[in-house]
Design a protein around this motif. Sequence first.
Motif, short mmCIF file in Angstrom:
data_model
loop_
_atom_site.label_atom_id
_atom_site.label_comp_id
_atom_site.label_asym_id
_atom_site.label_seq_id
_atom_site.Cartn_x
_atom_site.Cartn_y
_atom_site.Cartn_z
N TYR A 103 30.45 45.29 39.37
CA TYR A 103 30.12 43.92 38.97
C TYR A 103 30.49 42.92 40.05
O TYR A 103 31.60 42.95 40.60
N SER A 105 31.70 39.55 40.80
CA SER A 105 32.42 38.44 40.17
C SER A 105 32.61 37.33 41.21
O SER A 105 31.84 37.21 42.17
N HIS A 120 32.82 34.52 34.76
CA HIS A 120 33.19 35.76 35.46
C HIS A 120 34.44 36.37 34.84
O HIS A 120 34.54 37.60 34.69
N GLU A 124 34.58 40.07 33.25
CA GLU A 124 35.53 41.09 33.68
C GLU A 124 36.28 41.67 32.49
O GLU A 124 36.45 42.90 32.38
N ILE A 136 35.20 45.98 40.38
CA ILE A 136 34.91 44.55 40.40
C ILE A 136 34.96 44.04 41.83
O ILE A 136 35.95 44.23 42.53
N ARG A 138 35.01 40.74 43.69
CA ARG A 138 35.18 39.29 43.55
C ARG A 138 34.70 38.61 44.83
O ARG A 138 35.47 38.32 45.74
N VAL A 193 39.69 46.42 42.02
CA VAL A 193 39.28 45.01 42.02
C VAL A 193 39.45 44.51 43.44
O VAL A 193 40.57 44.42 43.94
#
Length: 291
Positions: A103, A105, A120, A124, A136, A138, A193
């Motif tokens: 994803y 973000s 976002h 998450e 994730i 970011r 992440v």
Amino acid sequence: MSVTVTGATGRLGRHAVETLLRLGVPASQIVATGRDLDKIKDLADRGVTIRRADFSDADSLAAAFDGTQKLLLVSTTTPSERSENHRRAIDAAQAAGVSHVVYTSTANAESARMILAQAHRETERYLRDSGLPFTILRNGWYLENYTSQLALYQQHGSIAGVAGQGRVNAATIADYAEAAATVLSTDGHLGAVYELGGDEAFTLAELAAQVSDATGQAVVYNNLPADEYTRLLAGAGVPEPLAHVLADSDLGLARGELLADTGDLRRLLGRPTTTPAEAIAAAIAQQHQAS
């Protein structure tokens, strides 16, 4: 391996598909999705499967994700619709038995107070709660947010904003897309992440100086009150709700919420990130080609 990329009609999704192909992922294993398939017909001509996916239409998402092992969920564009759009996509991925969701973000999503961060952050959490294996990304600010405005900077001799002395380490869309393609095509990223940003942090005053150096035309940074900047954007044709979000994002920049200096992007790329000077030079070259 079957990899599905949402938003392939947009800049980040399209770059991700192109990078997957460049990295050697067979076209037959890539599914590119979007609302307007005419925009990605050329990918079908190259052997990529294209499917319609409308985030407001759960049935279209179910059909688009059928048979998918890895999914790049590129965040949708309208901030007010993001949370619900992403929930539908995550539900569809879960129903399709997707084994890995990646994803895109935003920087510091867990702590940032910007309006943009809220959807976002909600996505998450929903993704984590779904039980789907995830990564994730970011993504920080795009350098293209600035380089696409070069002609206006030169016309007015200024960059307007409300970022004060805040620093941002933006990177190019291509850099972020390459990081996503790397995560999709290599192992070792489940549960990670990544806070992604460029190697070089700058203030908007420093950006203005770089634009001046590159163009030979004096450009300065003009720091404005948030309400005045919002009116300026709206007067230039930006829809008022978006103008408010953009001004709010600049305030977030001033607070350091768009600074992601972890080095994660450089490590995923295995090379230095594109510098602001390089991005400005590329934008100037495009201007010359277009003229």
